[in-house]
Scaffold this active site. Structure first.
Site, short mmCIF file in Angstrom:
data_model
loop_
_atom_site.label_atom_id
_atom_site.label_comp_id
_atom_site.label_asym_id
_atom_site.label_seq_id
_atom_site.Cartn_x
_atom_site.Cartn_y
_atom_site.Cartn_z
N ASN A 150 10.52 92.45 -55.99
CA ASN A 150 9.42 91.84 -55.06
C ASN A 150 8.15 92.88 -55.20
O ASN A 150 7.17 92.49 -54.92
CB ASN A 150 10.07 91.87 -53.54
CG ASN A 150 10.80 93.17 -53.13
OD1 ASN A 150 12.00 93.41 -53.85
ND2 ASN A 150 10.62 93.76 -52.15
N GLY A 199 13.28 79.84 -48.62
CA GLY A 199 12.19 78.67 -48.82
C GLY A 199 10.92 79.58 -48.68
O GLY A 199 9.86 78.83 -49.30
N THR A 236 24.52 73.44 -36.77
CA THR A 236 23.83 72.11 -37.04
C THR A 236 22.68 72.41 -37.99
O THR A 236 21.89 73.38 -37.92
CB THR A 236 23.36 71.42 -35.71
OG1 THR A 236 24.37 71.28 -35.16
CG2 THR A 236 22.79 70.18 -35.99
N CYS A 324 4.89 103.29 -43.68
CA CYS A 324 4.76 104.31 -42.99
C CYS A 324 5.90 104.57 -42.05
O CYS A 324 6.28 103.89 -41.23
CB CYS A 324 3.42 103.90 -41.97
SG CYS A 324 2.85 105.63 -40.91
N1 PLP Z 1 15.23 89.44 -51.34
C1 PLP Z 1 14.05 89.79 -51.47
C2 PLP Z 1 13.96 90.14 -53.15
C3 PLP Z 1 12.90 89.37 -50.92
O1 PLP Z 1 11.64 89.58 -51.59
C4 PLP Z 1 13.23 88.96 -49.62
C5 PLP Z 1 12.02 88.74 -48.62
O2 PLP Z 1 10.90 89.41 -48.75
C6 PLP Z 1 14.15 88.91 -49.17
C7 PLP Z 1 15.39 88.98 -49.69
C8 PLP Z 1 14.58 88.12 -47.60
O3 PLP Z 1 14.29 86.91 -47.70
P1 PLP Z 1 14.21 86.31 -46.11
O4 PLP Z 1 12.96 86.75 -45.41
O5 PLP Z 1 14.44 84.87 -45.82
O6 PLP Z 1 15.28 86.91 -45.32
#
Ligand code: PLP
Length: 384
Positions: A150, A199, A236, A324
């Site tokens: 990320n 999503g 659900t 931080c």
């Molecule tokens: N895994 C990665 C690599 C992510 O970047 C994120 C969210 O930033 C997540 C998991 C978590 O996803 P969620 O926000 O849908 O729980």
């Protein structure tokens, strides 16, 4: 002031097509998909269609798709399931770069007595493949490696790593939250056993996720209760969000190649513009194997948070690679694992683009960034 949103790895705008498709299920079509009557049945049909759309994007079978509440739930479930179905195995392999949704889960299990191996990386954030090969043992219950990071956008060699796990009969999970919709993933061609997606990273709403579980892989539910999702995830179904995610998957599948090259070209324009105009900056990550939408750039001798504040005043949204904690700005665990030098790590900014960004927006950022950095460097206590 117009907002220029370059923080799409944090979350994305809901596509208008997604919103429109969801609306009837927030209004007149409020039935429960488990109900026997026709009113519920039409909702069940919409859930089934979304399942097919997501399976099509991933090269999977619809029965292999389990709807969850988010990427984090999918990650928790994958690891939980692998450990619960193989209680004799007491070892987890993961990486030093994972999102907290895996990192903190691994740490939790470590505190319960499991052994955890965290694969390290080189200065470009590439996983140490020798360490990985050596980490796989008869005691390993699961490997969990993120498809794409990320922060840097690095895309890891998941096909090869999954194959190595398969040869040893080890369950392989990948957190593909940042990768789905941005790079090609064909689960009919790689030996991934479980995959997480979310999503809100692909223009669907927050609060809906998927765990893909390959047919034949042993599974134990994390969320227990009713029989929804074939007894694999109780609760659900969140019908409007499921429908929205289905449409987002369809849009991603249809627009894939064009979008990837368009977003990639904008990202490259931004990166080149900044590197050409600003002295002493560097790109963090593996530029050969990166998500097309992400550029993580460090500006020497400036604080990332200060850059963000100045960008915010210009209406530009981005993220920094430091957090931080207890009053001090610590570089992120990802940049630390990569050994990014201190005076660069502190000034790292993640720009993450989407299909909705334009050339004008990128040019606006490129034209203002040099002044932002110059101003902050003049104020900076670090010199040289
Ligand atoms: N895994 C990665 C690599 C992510 O970047 C994120 C969210 O930033 C997540 C998991 C978590 O996803 P969620 O926000 O849908 O729980």
């Amino acid at each position: 002031m117009k907002t220029i949103y370059l923080d799409n790895n944090a979350t994305t705008a809901i596509a208008s097509e997604v919103r429109e498709a969801m609306m009837p299920y927030l209004g007149e079509l409020y039935g429960n998909p488990s109900s026997m009557h026709t009113f519920g049945g039409q909702v069940a049909h919409a859930v089934a269609e979304a399942r097919e759309q997501i399976a099509a994007l991933l090269g999977a079978q619809p029965e292999e798709i389990i709807f969850t509440s988010c990427g984090s739930e999918s990650d928790n479930t994958a690891i939980w399931s692998a450990l619960q179905t193989q209680p004799e195995k007491r070892h987890i392999v993961t990486t030093a770069l994972e999102h907290p949704a895996v990192l903190n889960v691994a740490q939790f299990w470590e505190r319960q007595g499991y052994r955890v191996t965290r694969i390290g990386v080189d200065d470009k954030g590439r996983l140490d493949q020798d360490a990985y090969a050596n980490s796989l043992t008869e005691d390993t219950a699961i490997v969990s490696v993120m498809f794409a990071n990320n922060e840097t956008g690095n895309v890891h060699p998941i096909g090869k790593m999954a194959e190595m796990a398969k040869e040893k009969g080890i369950v392989f999970h990948t957190d593909a939250v940042q990768a789905v919709g941005k790079v090609d993933i064909d689960l009919s061609k790689i030996s991934v056993d479980m995959l997480s997606l979310s999503g809100h990273k692909l223009h669907a709403p927050k609060g809906i996720g998927v765990l893909y579980v390959r047919k034949g892989v042993r599974f134990r539910a994390f969320m227990r209760g009713g029989h929804q999702e074939r007894g694999r995830r109780a609760g659900t179904e969140n019908v409007p969000y499921i429908v929205g995610l289905g449409v987002a998957a369809k849009l991603a599948a249809e627009g894939f190649a064009a979008e990837r090259s368009q977003v990639g070209a904008l990202r490259d324009r931004l990166q080149k513009g900044l590197l050409d105009a600003i002295p002493d900056c560097r790109v963090n990550g593996d530029i050969e194997n990166r998500l097309p939408n992400t550029a993580n750039i460090s500006f020497k001798n400036v604080e990332g948070e200060a850059i963000l504040l100045m960008l915010d005043q210009l209406g530009i949204c981005a993220s920094s690679g430091s957090a931080c904690t207890s009053g001090s700005l610590e570089p992120s665990h990802v940049l630390r694992a990569m050994g990014v030098p201190f005076n660069y790590a502190h000034g790292s900014i993640r720009f993450s683009l989407s299909r909705y960004n334009t050339e004008e927006e990128i040019d606006f950022v490129v034209s203002h960034m040099p002044d932002v950095i110059k101003t902050l460097r003049n104020l900076s206590p670090f010199k040289g």
